[in-house]
Design a protein around this motif. Sequence first.
Motif, mmCIF file in Angstrom:
data_model
loop_
_atom_site.group_PDB
_atom_site.id
_atom_site.type_symbol
_atom_site.label_atom_id
_atom_site.label_comp_id
_atom_site.label_asym_id
_atom_site.label_seq_id
_atom_site.Cartn_x
_atom_site.Cartn_y
_atom_site.Cartn_z
ATOM 1 N N GLU A 82 57.053 28.828 35.511
ATOM 2 C CA GLU A 82 56.234 29.819 34.488
ATOM 3 C C GLU A 82 54.908 29.695 34.616
ATOM 4 N N VAL A 83 54.249 28.452 34.914
ATOM 5 C CA VAL A 83 52.965 28.350 35.325
ATOM 6 C C VAL A 83 52.607 29.090 36.640
ATOM 7 N N ARG A 84 53.299 28.886 37.629
ATOM 8 C CA ARG A 84 53.163 29.868 38.935
ATOM 9 C C ARG A 84 53.107 31.245 38.479
ATOM 10 N N ARG A 85 53.819 31.762 37.582
ATOM 11 C CA ARG A 85 53.869 33.162 37.340
ATOM 12 C C ARG A 85 52.503 33.630 36.676
ATOM 13 N N TYR A 86 51.868 32.641 35.949
ATOM 14 C CA TYR A 86 50.524 32.816 35.443
ATOM 15 C C TYR A 86 49.608 32.985 36.306
ATOM 16 N N LEU A 87 49.551 32.071 37.282
ATOM 17 C CA LEU A 87 48.487 31.902 38.494
ATOM 18 C C LEU A 87 48.579 33.009 39.372
ATOM 19 N N ARG A 88 49.618 33.821 39.352
ATOM 20 C CA ARG A 88 49.723 34.848 40.350
ATOM 21 C C ARG A 88 48.773 36.023 40.031
ATOM 22 N N VAL A 89 48.800 35.986 38.525
ATOM 23 C CA VAL A 89 47.972 37.305 38.023
ATOM 24 C C VAL A 89 46.402 36.913 38.156
ATOM 25 N N ARG A 90 45.811 37.766 39.064
ATOM 26 C CA ARG A 90 44.595 37.707 39.310
ATOM 27 C C ARG A 90 43.733 39.049 39.407
ATOM 28 N N PRO A 91 42.179 39.033 39.363
ATOM 29 C CA PRO A 91 41.487 40.372 38.926
ATOM 30 C C PRO A 91 41.614 41.121 40.410
ATOM 31 N N SER A 92 41.648 42.324 40.147
ATOM 32 C CA SER A 92 41.636 43.320 41.098
ATOM 33 C C SER A 92 40.026 43.289 41.871
ATOM 34 N N GLU A 93 40.075 43.818 43.038
ATOM 35 C CA GLU A 93 38.577 43.761 43.393
ATOM 36 C C GLU A 93 37.396 44.609 42.557
ATOM 37 N N ALA A 94 37.814 45.646 41.806
ATOM 38 C CA ALA A 94 37.117 46.190 40.681
ATOM 39 C C ALA A 94 36.719 45.351 39.699
ATOM 40 N N GLN A 95 37.714 44.767 39.310
ATOM 41 C CA GLN A 95 37.347 43.810 38.073
ATOM 42 C C GLN A 95 36.624 42.409 38.378
ATOM 43 N N LEU A 96 36.863 41.977 39.726
ATOM 44 C CA LEU A 96 35.982 40.973 40.170
ATOM 45 C C LEU A 96 34.576 41.399 40.187
ATOM 46 N N LEU A 97 34.213 42.488 40.611
ATOM 47 C CA LEU A 97 32.973 43.033 40.611
ATOM 48 C C LEU A 97 32.373 43.066 39.247
ATOM 49 N N GLN A 98 33.274 43.639 38.263
ATOM 50 C CA GLN A 98 32.983 43.963 37.056
ATOM 51 C C GLN A 98 32.453 42.704 36.323
ATOM 52 N N SER A 99 33.042 41.571 36.631
ATOM 53 C CA SER A 99 32.958 40.120 35.998
ATOM 54 C C SER A 99 31.575 39.650 36.310
ATOM 55 N N GLN A 100 30.817 40.140 37.425
ATOM 56 C CA GLN A 100 29.594 39.882 37.880
ATOM 57 C C GLN A 100 28.434 40.713 37.102
ATOM 58 N N ARG A 101 28.923 41.892 36.382
ATOM 59 C CA ARG A 101 28.281 42.659 35.322
ATOM 60 C C ARG A 101 28.519 42.420 33.939
ATOM 61 N N PRO A 102 28.147 41.280 33.527
ATOM 62 C CA PRO A 102 28.805 41.141 32.067
ATOM 63 C C PRO A 102 28.292 41.573 30.828
#
Length: 461
Positions: free
Chosen positions: A25-45
């Motif tokens: 179950e934890v592995r299922r959670y860890l497979r969920v990661r930000p897209s490239e656009a979401q990762l860029l957005q995290s740098q513009r908080p």
Amino acid sequence: MTRQEAKLEQNWTTDNQGVPRMDREVRRYLRVRPSEAQLLQSQRPFYCFVHFGMNTATGREWGCGQETPADFDLREVHPEQWARAVKSAGAVGLILTCKHHDGFCLWNTAQTDFSVMHSALGQDIVALTAQACQKEGLAFGVYLSPWDMHEPSYGSTAYNDFFCAQLTELLTGYGPVFEVWFDGAKGRNAKDFSYDWDRYYQLVRRLQPQACMAVCGPDLRWVGNEAGKTRSSEFSVVPASLTQAEIVQALSQHGEEEAGRMQALLSGDEDLGSRQVLAQAEDLCWYPAEVDVSIRPGWFYHPQEDGAVKSEERLWELYLQSVGQNCSLLLNVPPARDGRIAPADLAALAGLGRRIEAMTAQPLLEAAPGRLLSGWLEFDFSQLQAVQFCVLEEDITKSQRVEAFDLYWKLPGGALSPACSGTVIGARRVIPAQGVEAAGAVLVVRQSRGRPWLKRAGFYG
């Protein structure tokens, strides 16, 4: 074992607070990661909303559907001042209300005559704003209301063609777009009509693949109110069902009078991403929260609200409880009828910017821990220091892992003093220290999904 050692004993490497550190179950959670656009957005908080349009001219929050281009009787517009004000606040982007619910377009659209080009002003405000943002080094975003009181085709399938044509104009004529904001608001008496969301999303993905879609969109989740209230644990990994636009529409505004009520709303600490919630969800997604709040009681400018502008102190509180707790902050600043942001708003924005800059201006220690191998991290300052802030960041390219942590200050003589007991860290966690005198710090991760990965641990005086 000393009392200090006992504080460190129970951590993710020992009992992980009684939950599995790693299983299927934890592995299922860890497979969920930000897209490239979401990762860029995290740098513009932190970025700003600019609500300007027909309602600025008429003094309303929502249109009535009967306006004409002549009702937009404004003679001045100063997007360069807007961009400077936004930059002074420490924000890194600006989103313009290109079309609000009244349907009045602030750009040179070929889809309707109900636009600024047919008004006395006769200038493409979207183009001017995009240019001003580029000059100031700000990212530019667009707000396009799906609900349109004016357009005759609204309520029919032809409207989806109309809307996509407008969206195409905005996404192809004004340079890079970092965010597309789709509002969930719809009047109680509006025609019963289902928007072709999948078509809208595909259009954005094709024309502006680096842009995030917010609220009625799959990339950024509405926090649930317009008061700046966040949850105690604002998870980014949540059930995929939360991306359904119908949920947002059900909770959003349904009348002009609801703008103030939404700002007064204090939603409960709903659990959206704990293990208990995720275990019941078949599909999961990366869907971080965005906090939208206005510097004034309303979203558009009203002179009677000049005395109700949020203070520098209040804006700082909003920043800490949003950006400082794994959310992005979208702060609305509405220009007045003269096309300028009012003096009281300017002063509050500049004050906020000074506070944001000062927060990390005096680094005492900055580290990039990476993958944690032990249950706690120790940080030693060169000498006894007055600490004002601690900033923690997870490496979210590895998903969101930390579920509980404690931060302690190291006092002279080796004693530990509690600083913060928290749950999520996520993209960013800001912990005010209020000038405590410390020789260092100890971070204990009590519970984690797999091994924690920390991108940053910074301490500032």
